[in-house]
Enzyme design. Structure first.
Site, PDB file in Angstrom:
ATOM      1  N   ARG A 237       1.065  -1.181   0.089  1.00  0.00           N
ATOM      2  CA  ARG A 237       0.237   0.080  -0.122  1.00  0.00           C
ATOM      3  C   ARG A 237       0.978   1.016   0.076  1.00  0.00           C
ATOM      4  NH1 ARG A 237      -3.549  -2.896  -1.467  1.00  0.00           N
ATOM      5  NH2 ARG A 237      -5.354  -3.327  -0.370  1.00  0.00           N
ATOM      6  N   GLU A 266      -3.099   7.408  -4.350  1.00  0.00           N
ATOM      7  CA  GLU A 266      -3.667   6.866  -5.766  1.00  0.00           C
ATOM      8  C   GLU A 266      -4.667   7.346  -5.916  1.00  0.00           C
ATOM      9  OE1 GLU A 266      -1.867   2.719  -5.010  1.00  0.00           O
ATOM     10  OE2 GLU A 266      -3.710   2.126  -5.821  1.00  0.00           O
ATOM     11  N   HIS A 284      -0.977  -0.273  -9.695  1.00  0.00           N
ATOM     12  CA  HIS A 284      -1.599  -1.342  -8.763  1.00  0.00           C
ATOM     13  C   HIS A 284      -2.067  -2.459  -9.522  1.00  0.00           C
ATOM     14  CE1 HIS A 284      -3.659  -1.256  -4.516  1.00  0.00           C
ATOM     15  NE2 HIS A 284      -3.147  -2.405  -4.888  1.00  0.00           N
TER      16      HIS A 284
HETATM   17  C1  DGY Z   1      -5.052  -6.313  -2.559  1.00  0.00           C
HETATM   18  O1  DGY Z   1      -6.144  -7.265  -3.065  1.00  0.00           O
HETATM   19  O2  DGY Z   1      -5.426  -5.547  -1.549  1.00  0.00           O
HETATM   20  C2  DGY Z   1      -4.232  -5.771  -3.800  1.00  0.00           C
HETATM   21  O3  DGY Z   1      -3.916  -4.564  -3.358  1.00  0.00           O
HETATM   22  C3  DGY Z   1      -5.059  -5.929  -5.225  1.00  0.00           C
HETATM   23  O4  DGY Z   1      -4.935  -7.182  -5.501  1.00  0.00           O
END
Ligand code: DGY
Length: 332
Positions: A237, A266, A284
């Protein structure tokens, strides 16, 4: 058929078929992301919500969904949802763990290789007509094999990255709130403090959820501990890293480069990152293998179907709501 489920974005036909099979009516929003206001309006009559990590499901949205029983996130991370508010309102929240582990680890390793071996720079050079023949010192990069990989967060994805690193003969250090002796044995990973990991690693790869404790875990001071020859990889993240501090460190040559699949704000990316050649940026797409993304959507629907039929969904992230829901469902 009454509309019982709101889906905030286009999901795969396989997942929609599952809803249809069960006679569940849904409204699937297509087009630009719903604004908060639209979301609050559209959620009003819904019993279930299927949403993406880019949908912010805060207390106000949850409160607008008066009949809402479940929020099924199509992601393993659920920092986009106010889980505490959901629990207080008696709404179940689910995620999609495990199915995306290997795909995310693949992409992480792709970023390691791409940034260290300058693959994207090479691609740009060839496309721009700048490749005029083999040269001994053309696009020399850092080697990956037999280097030190520091994994911050040795959960499922961190471990899958460690397995790949093992194949590259890398030395593996890890830092995690939980020490994992069996994984240490299996992968030869060594547990160290965060500072030591940052000081010693050639590649630092982040695999933590975003929580109040992990927000800006890597700021100016922590980035300053890394070797000037080291690379930072983030497919977890964005806000785990202080992006402004990262830009500063990269520009000052305090780091060799970064591979980033996620960003602090983002989908906006720090404009300075866009100018740096020693940074590889992806939108992402950690879990974006076709099979994986279909499985994630199916899993979200399965969680939702379980909840709507009065069963405990397999991937409930706020189990504290469950006993009160069971009590509420009992007649009398
Ligand atoms: C999630 O699932 O948390 C990822 O960041 C995207 O697949």
């Amino acid at each position: 058929m009454k509309e019982r489920v709101l889906i905030t974005r286009k999901i795969f036909p396989e997942a929609l078929a599952l809803l249809k099979e069960q006679g569940i009516a849904y409204e699937m929003h297509e087009g630009p992301p719903l604004t908060k206001q639209e979301l609050r309006r559209r959620i009003e009559g819904a019993e279930g919500l299927i949403c993406l990590l880019s949908d912010r499901i805060d207390r106000e949205v949850l409160e607008a969904g008066r009949g809402l029983r479940i929020v099924a996130n199509v992601a393993v991370g659920y920092d986009n949802i106010d889980v505490q508010a959901a629990s207080e309102l008696g709404i179940m929240v689910t995620n999609t763990p495990e199915v995306l582990t290997e795909a995310t680890a693949d992409l992480t390793f792709g970023l390691i290789l791409a940034v260290a071996r300058r693959i994207v720079e090479g691609d740009r050079l060839v496309r721009s007509g700048g490749f005029h023949g083999w040269e001994l010192d053309l696009l020399l990069g850092a080697e990956v094999h037999h280097k030190i990989l520091g994994i911050v967060g040795l959960g499922r994805i961190g471990q899958a990255v460690a397995r790949r690193a093992h194949g590259f003969g890398m030395e593996i250090l890890y830092f995690d709130p939980i020490r994992r002796p069996e994984v240490e044995r299996e992968l030869g990973a060594r547990f160290v403090g965060l500072e030591e990991l940052l000081q010693r690693s050639d590649f630092v790869s982040l695999h933590l959820p975003l929580t109040p404790q992990t927000r800006h875990l890597l700021g100016k001071r922590e980035l300053g501990l890394m070797k000037p020859t080291a690379f930072l990889i983030n497919a977890a993240r964005g806000p785990i890293v202080d992006e402004a501090a990262l830009v500063e460190a990269l520009k000052a040559g305090k780091l060799a480069g970064a591979g980033l699949d996620v960003f602090e704000h983002e989908p906006n990316v720090h404009p300075e990152l866009l100018k740096l050649d020693n940074v590889v940026l992806t939108p992402h797409i950690g879990s974006a293998g076709r099979e994986t993304r279909v499985k994630m959507a199916l899993m979200a629907v399965e969680n939702l179907l379980a909840a709507l039929s009065g069963q405990r969904p397999p991937n409930l992230v706020n189990p504290e709501v469950w006993p009160s829901l069971v009590k509420r469902a009992r007649p009398g």
